[in-house]
Design a protein around this motif. Structure first.
Motif, short mmCIF file in Angstrom:
data_model
loop_
_atom_site.label_atom_id
_atom_site.label_comp_id
_atom_site.label_asym_id
_atom_site.label_seq_id
_atom_site.Cartn_x
_atom_site.Cartn_y
_atom_site.Cartn_z
N PHE A 1 0.87 -1.15 -0.01
CA PHE A 1 -0.18 -0.04 0.10
C PHE A 1 0.82 1.35 -0.13
CE2 PHE A 1 -2.32 -3.30 2.34
CZ PHE A 1 -3.38 -3.50 1.50
N TYR B 1 -7.17 1.83 -0.87
CA TYR B 1 -6.96 0.88 -1.92
C TYR B 1 -8.16 0.70 -3.11
CZ TYR B 1 -6.18 -3.83 -4.39
OH TYR B 1 -6.12 -4.56 -5.34
N ARG B 2 -7.96 0.67 -4.33
CA ARG B 2 -8.92 0.36 -5.34
C ARG B 2 -8.22 -0.50 -6.52
NH1 ARG B 2 -11.19 2.23 -1.75
NH2 ARG B 2 -12.97 3.91 -1.80
N SER C 1 -6.62 -1.52 -9.82
CA SER C 1 -6.04 -0.62 -11.13
C SER C 1 -5.16 -1.83 -11.60
CB SER C 1 -5.26 0.50 -10.52
OG SER C 1 -4.12 0.06 -9.88
N THR C 2 -4.84 -1.47 -13.07
CA THR C 2 -3.91 -2.26 -13.73
C THR C 2 -2.59 -1.80 -13.18
OG1 THR C 2 -5.57 -1.94 -15.29
CG2 THR C 2 -3.53 -3.17 -15.98
N ASN C 3 -2.12 -2.29 -11.98
CA ASN C 3 -0.87 -1.59 -11.41
C ASN C 3 0.36 -2.50 -11.72
OD1 ASN C 3 -2.10 -3.68 -9.91
ND2 ASN C 3 -0.97 -3.15 -8.11
N VAL C 4 0.77 -2.48 -13.10
CA VAL C 4 1.99 -3.32 -13.40
C VAL C 4 2.97 -2.33 -13.87
CG1 VAL C 4 0.44 -4.82 -14.76
CG2 VAL C 4 1.04 -2.87 -15.95
N GLU C 5 4.19 -3.01 -13.50
CA GLU C 5 5.32 -2.20 -13.62
C GLU C 5 6.46 -3.36 -14.09
OE1 GLU C 5 6.69 -0.74 -10.09
OE2 GLU C 5 6.92 -2.81 -9.21
N HIS D 1 -14.61 -4.86 -13.62
CA HIS D 1 -15.28 -4.55 -15.19
C HIS D 1 -15.70 -3.29 -15.59
CE1 HIS D 1 -14.40 -8.86 -14.98
NE2 HIS D 1 -15.21 -8.88 -14.08
N GLU D 2 -16.43 -2.78 -14.68
CA GLU D 2 -16.90 -1.21 -14.90
C GLU D 2 -15.71 -0.44 -14.96
OE1 GLU D 2 -17.94 -3.32 -12.93
OE2 GLU D 2 -20.05 -3.59 -12.87
N GLN E 1 -10.05 -5.67 -18.56
CA GLN E 1 -10.02 -5.37 -20.10
C GLN E 1 -8.50 -4.92 -20.34
OE1 GLN E 1 -12.54 -4.83 -18.62
NE2 GLN E 1 -14.24 -5.01 -19.38
N ARG E 2 -8.14 -3.94 -19.95
CA ARG E 2 -7.08 -3.25 -19.76
C ARG E 2 -5.62 -4.20 -19.51
NH1 ARG E 2 -8.88 1.24 -17.87
NH2 ARG E 2 -7.93 1.20 -16.10
N ARG F 1 2.75 -7.40 -10.56
CA ARG F 1 2.11 -6.43 -9.96
C ARG F 1 1.82 -7.15 -8.58
NH1 ARG F 1 -3.32 -8.39 -9.81
NH2 ARG F 1 -4.18 -6.45 -9.61
N THR F 2 0.69 -6.43 -7.70
CA THR F 2 0.83 -7.09 -6.50
C THR F 2 -0.78 -7.08 -6.24
OG1 THR F 2 0.97 -4.84 -5.30
CG2 THR F 2 2.81 -6.28 -5.45
N MET G 1 -22.51 -3.56 -19.32
CA MET G 1 -21.71 -4.79 -18.80
C MET G 1 -22.18 -6.30 -19.65
SD MET G 1 -18.96 -3.09 -17.79
CE MET G 1 -19.41 -1.41 -18.47
N HIS H 1 -17.83 -9.89 -20.10
CA HIS H 1 -17.06 -9.50 -18.83
C HIS H 1 -17.25 -10.65 -17.78
CE1 HIS H 1 -17.55 -5.24 -20.34
NE2 HIS H 1 -16.44 -5.77 -20.61
N MET I 1 -4.87 5.25 -5.65
CA MET I 1 -4.22 4.05 -6.59
C MET I 1 -3.38 3.35 -5.51
SD MET I 1 -5.18 5.01 -9.48
CE MET I 1 -4.61 3.62 -10.42
N THR I 2 -2.69 2.24 -5.97
CA THR I 2 -2.28 1.10 -5.24
C THR I 2 -0.59 1.11 -5.15
OG1 THR I 2 -2.02 -0.31 -7.10
CG2 THR I 2 -4.21 -0.25 -5.84
N ALA I 3 -0.20 0.30 -4.48
CA ALA I 3 0.72 -0.56 -4.18
C ALA I 3 2.10 0.14 -4.80
CB ALA I 3 0.34 -2.01 -4.81
N THR I 4 2.16 -0.11 -6.10
CA THR I 4 3.55 0.02 -6.61
C THR I 4 3.79 1.60 -6.79
OG1 THR I 4 2.24 -0.04 -8.75
CG2 THR I 4 3.52 -1.95 -8.09
N LEU J 1 3.70 3.83 -15.10
CA LEU J 1 4.05 2.51 -14.58
C LEU J 1 4.65 1.62 -16.05
CD1 LEU J 1 1.57 1.16 -12.20
CD2 LEU J 1 4.04 1.54 -12.03
N VAL K 1 -1.11 1.38 -21.47
CA VAL K 1 -2.15 0.46 -20.83
C VAL K 1 -2.60 0.90 -19.57
CG1 VAL K 1 -2.54 -1.80 -20.38
CG2 VAL K 1 -1.36 -1.38 -22.47
N CYS K 2 -1.56 1.43 -18.80
CA CYS K 2 -2.01 1.08 -17.37
C CYS K 2 -2.60 2.59 -16.77
CB CYS K 2 -0.61 0.84 -16.53
SG CYS K 2 0.35 2.34 -16.41
#
Lengths: 323, 170, 323
Positions: A16, A21-22, A24-28, A189-190, A195-196, A212-213, B1, B5, C1-4, C271, C276-277
């Motif tokens: 955190f 926390y929400r 997200s596409t938290n990729v790195e 999904h909303e 999807q991303r 990601r975590t 949706m 999905h 946002m999160t984490a990373t 990120l 994409v992110c």
């Protein structure tokens, strides 16, 4: 004991960065060291810690009791070989003193003194590794593995060895589209998060590695919280609330997930490495105690419910904030 | 949706038509209403296409074995159309998907969603039920009360059920 | 946002420095290069049908790799000299043993479908290069395949090795009508579960796509190799004006807006650096963004008030950002 405990805290991937926390596409990108309030993590793809042998013994026991935790649709055999031949060299680099890998063409000899493993096999020859490359890989790394096939403009969860699932079932989900696997998750999904994520993964090029975590909470250091064994662990969610041992029994469970595009097969290899830390251990780091209390208190009800936190989160917040 | 999905199929309100690019079609109807639909489809298939129509009371082993055999002998250009109750359509679709037929090669018309097959991950038994999604049904295998979850396996053609009272203190 | 934590270092550029180890001109006008790392060592694995983007003087051209994709110390590409082309092929044809070139890591856009029961490979002319890779990988992994190869008489690149590799799975045609008749016959009668792959002159690709559609092949079973310009497009230069500071930041062709901002000392959370992110969203005050990301919805793109600065650029010469 003190050493083991502090090592666990020091290496813990506390997830955190803010008080809420929400999804997200938290990729790195992978392999970037992260410094935490207690230490750090993340310099490598594989993370072998003091629980290595114990967790792999636990995986063997889970698989022996329920072989459906290892799934491989027939077209995924190349991807399984690809995962093994990508990650064994990685493990050899991670454990230089206690493992060795000798390669003569497709003839590979793997030795792992930490586990007492010595095997010779021929890459691509199924007879040379009777349990299959995916099961063998799972006997050497702590991570759960899911292999995603890419076709028809989508990713498909067509193979996996998952013994440490956080409330889901690889055996049921095998063969589903990536979006279908995540169907029951609220909000994502909303928000377009899944999807991303799928779009991102489908664009990974050979050899690219991201991470990601994700997180939830678990009672006791139980790694196998799969749907299959829900009858064994579900009740603890209720019993822990009034247990004086709550701060020792209730754990923050963090998954460090690596996403690797395998070169030969074009599959996406999804590694899930699970770390658990009790509230009492977590509270030894004041920043973590405050932050996790804030995150838990603020988390919307639907997300807490999906993560299975509803019964005990109030008690957890109370303990974290009462100190 | 929408359908993309979730794993729970959302059957369209409009009945699909035969794919005009198909060169050969297998139409499988389950029950009287399903068979009425396959009859209508057969009439809509343009001339010159090879059409076979199968009729069955439900997706039993016999009709699924015929389906498997037809897929094994099919050439590219073949299409599958399924009509009937959701439980039967899902079971037949699962057989086709496992045999390598693509989503793009299957069209479905569902006449009712009352019956379901629910998979119990605790004992690996599949139970037939008329319980709704989020309802409960006893497992034929282990007797546990199963919560019918909004999660469907395309390969098994079944809903996921999990122990409804696992968190209760006995 | 999160984490990373926001990433600050540049994403992996993935440039390979390769030395020409051998040059072969077995067929007039077609040069085969063998490339090795300048410093030696293994090269990244790749799925069959992958390509390299090679720096060819002031051009960047995509060339198919012709191996089976397993990890190896050499890559091979075969390049047809196009006297009327943009100069990339002429650059390759001037290379000699010992010359050094730079290229991207392998990029995959034409991989075999793992669930296919049979692979129908169709190649015309120099379009044989990705099909050679497919055929090699199919042999290595024991996949069912056949190859239809149309070439000018006496100008069939790789014909001898294809005969050795494929045996009676190869059908080669020196006349276009014979080739097209063979393609039509194959498309008319192949087992359900077959996928067709085509690479070659545009009319051949169009013939395969049209004939397949006419014969009832769903698009999901038809795969054509076209090099994507999006991969290569460095974009037009423009200027970013930072409204709050009044600073003007030039963004040259080939440099991302994000990189230009970072080099100018402007920190932007980010990120994935692949559009994409959603982390690197920057508000736009004026000017029309050239959206190239996968994050913003159509409505957000149309609004034009934000840009994902890691991949997107500007339609206008100047883009005013609320920074």
């Amino acid at each position: 004991m003190t050493t083991a405990l502090s090592s666990r805290v020091a290496r813990f991937p506390f997830p955190f960065a803010t008080d809420s926390y929400r999804y997200s596409t938290n990729v790195e990108p992978a392999r970037r060291p992260v410094t935490t309030a207690a230490g750090g993590w993340g310099a490598g793809v594989l993370d072998v810690d003091d629980d290595y042998a114990a967790e792999l013994a636990e995986r063997r026991a889970v698989l022996a009791a329920d072989p459906t935790r290892c799934q491989e649709l027939p077209h995924m055999r190349v991807a399984s070989w690809d995962a093994l031949t990508t990650l064994l060299p990685e493990l050899a680099d991670t454990l230089p003193g206690t493992t060795s890998l000798d390669r003569v063409g497709d003839r590979w000899t793997w030795r792992n003194d930490r586990l007492g493993t010595a095997r010779t096999f021929t890459v691509g020859d199924d007879d040379s590794l009777p349990e299959g490359p995916l099961a063998f890989l799972g006997s050497q790394i702590q991570d759960d593995v899911v292999l995603l096939d890419q076709r028809e403009g989508a990713l498909w969860a067509d193979a996996g060895l998952v013994t440490f699932a956080a409330d889901w079932s690889m055996g049921f989900d095998v063969g589903m589209r990536f979006l279908e696997v995540h169907g029951p998750v609220p909000r994502v999904h909303e928000a377009g998060v899944v999807q991303r994520a799928e779009q991102f993964l489908m664009r990974l090029q050979p050899g690219e590695e991201y991470r990601r975590t994700n997180w939830t909470m678990t009672v006791d250091r139980r790694l196998d919280t799969s749907t299959e064994t829900y009858a064994d662990w579900g009740r603890d969610r209720r019993l822990v609330v009034d247990d004086p041992a709550l701060p020792d029994r209730l754990h923050l469970r963090v998954e460090v997930q690596h996403l690797i595009r395998l070169g030969v097969s074009n599959a996406v290899c999804f590694l899930v490495r699970t770390h658990v830390l009790s509230l009492r251990e977590l509270a030894t780091v004041p920043e973590w105690r405050q932050r996790f209390a804030a995150v838990l208190a603020e988390l919307p009800d639907d997300m807490a419910d999906y993560k299975g936190l509803t019964r005990f989160r109030g008690a957890a917040v109370d303990w974290l904030t009462s100190r | 949706m929408g359908a993309e999905h979730t794993s729970v199929p959302r059957w369209g309100t409009e009945r699909p038509a035969p794919d005009p690019s198909a060169r050969a079609l297998l139409l499988v109807g389950f029950g009287a209403r399903g068979c009425a639909i396959t009859t209508a489809w057969a009439a809509d298939v343009p001339a010159g296409r090879a059409v076979e129509v199968l009729a069955a009371d439900d997706a039993d082993e016999a009709v699924l074995a015929v389906l498997t055999a037809r897929i094994a002998g099919a050439r590219v250009g073949w299409r599958l159309m399924l009509a009937g109750p959701e439980a039967d359509v899902l079971a037949a679709r699962a057989v086709a998907l496992r045999a390598g037929v693509l989503d793009a090669e299957i069209r479905c018309a569902v006449t009712s969603t009352e019956r379901k097959r629910v998979y119990c991950p605790h004992c690996r038994t599949t139970t037939a039920t008329t319980a709704p999604v989020a309802g409960e049904t006893p497992c034929d295998g282990c007797g546990r009360r199963l919560h019918v979850y909004a999660h469907v396996s395309r390969r098994a053609g079944a809903y996921l059920g999990f122990m409804a009272d696992a968190e209760e203190v006995a | 946002m999160t984490a990373t934590l926001p990433a600050r270092t540049a994403a992996r550029t993935g440039v390979l420095v390769l030395a020409v180890a051998a040059v072969a001109d077995d067929v007039p006008g077609i040069r085969t290069l063998t490339l090795r790392r300048s410093e030696g060592g293994p090269l990244p694995a790749y799925p069959a049908g992958s390509h390299l983007v090679m720096d060819c003087g002031d051009r960047r051209n995509a060339y198919s790799l012709t191996g089976d994709g397993s990890p190896a110390e050499e890559y091979r590409v075969s390049v047809l000299l196009c006297p009327d082309g943009d100069g990339g092929s002429a650059f390759v044809h001037r290379l000699a043993v010992g010359d050094v070139v730079t290229a991207s890591r392998p990029r995959s856009a034409f991989a075999p479908v793992s669930t296919a029961r049979h692979h129908l490979l169709v190649a015309g002319g120099i379009g044989i290069t990705p099909m050679l890779s497919h055929a090699r990988a199919a042999v290595r992994w024991k996949r069912s395949f056949e190859l239809l190869y149309g070439h000018r008489p006496g100008a069939g690149a790789h014909l001898d090795e294809l005969r050795d590799l494929c045996g009676d799975r190869l059908a080669a045609y020196g006349s276009t009508p014979e080739m097209l008749a063979a393609v039509r016959a194959a498309l008319a009668d192949r087992p359900l579960g077959t996928h067709v792959y085509v690479c070659g002159p545009a009319p051949l690709i169009a013939f395969v796509e049209e004939t397949a559609a006419e014969l009832g092949w769903p698009a999901e079973r038809v795969h054509a190799e076209r090099f994507s310009a999006a991969d290569l497009d460095p974009g037009e230069p423009f200027t970013a004006r930072l409204a709050r500071s009044g600073t003007r930041v030039p963004v040259p062709s080939g440099t991302s807006l994000l990189s230009a901002l970072e080099e100018a000392g402007v920190a932007v959370p980010n990120l994935c650096r692949q559009g994409v992110c959603g982390e690197c969203r920057v508000p736009v005050r004026s000017g029309r963004p050239l959206h190239r990301d996968l994050y913003l919805s159509e409505a957000e793109r149309a609004a034009g008030d934000a840009v994902m600065c890691c991949v997107s650029r500007s339609v206008d010469d100047e883009l005013e950002l609320d920074l």
